[in-house]
Design a protein around this motif. Structure first.
Motif: not given
Length: 95
Positions: A2-6, A49-63
């Motif tokens: 799973e991906n988790k968004i930052v 630990i419960k459910t492995p995930f990967q963090l993915s960076l997302k830029l807000s519009e115009g950043y």
């Protein structure tokens, strides 16, 4: 995995990293007070630990602040490596 968004965004003149976990956790990149990091990391490890995930960076519009974009990308890459190393060191019965 799973991906988790930052999200990297500007809010009220501050540069914020917003982690979308079970709850939203924010880090003010302009502040010297980073005491909330301990809570964020604890929650992140428990979720991972419960459910492995990967963090993915997302830029807000115009950043466009390139320095914060580069720092945040490297930070997210390092967090992903650390999370992976944590799960790989867990005893088999806790995986």
């Amino acid at each position: 995995m799973e991906n988790k968004i930052v999200n990297l965004k500007e809010k009220d003149g501050k540069d914020i990293l917003e982690f979308e976990l079970d709850e939203i956790y924010s880090i003010d990149l302009n502040s010297e007070d980073q005491s909330s990091l301990r809570v964020l990391f604890g929650e992140m490890i428990c979720e991972y630990i419960k459910t492995p995930f990967q963090l993915s960076l997302k830029l807000s519009e115009g950043y466009t602040k390139q320095l914060f974009i580069e720092i945040s990308n490297e930070y997210i890459n390092q967090l992903n490596k650390e999370l992976l190393s944590i799960i790989s060191t867990q005893p088999e019965e806790t995986k």
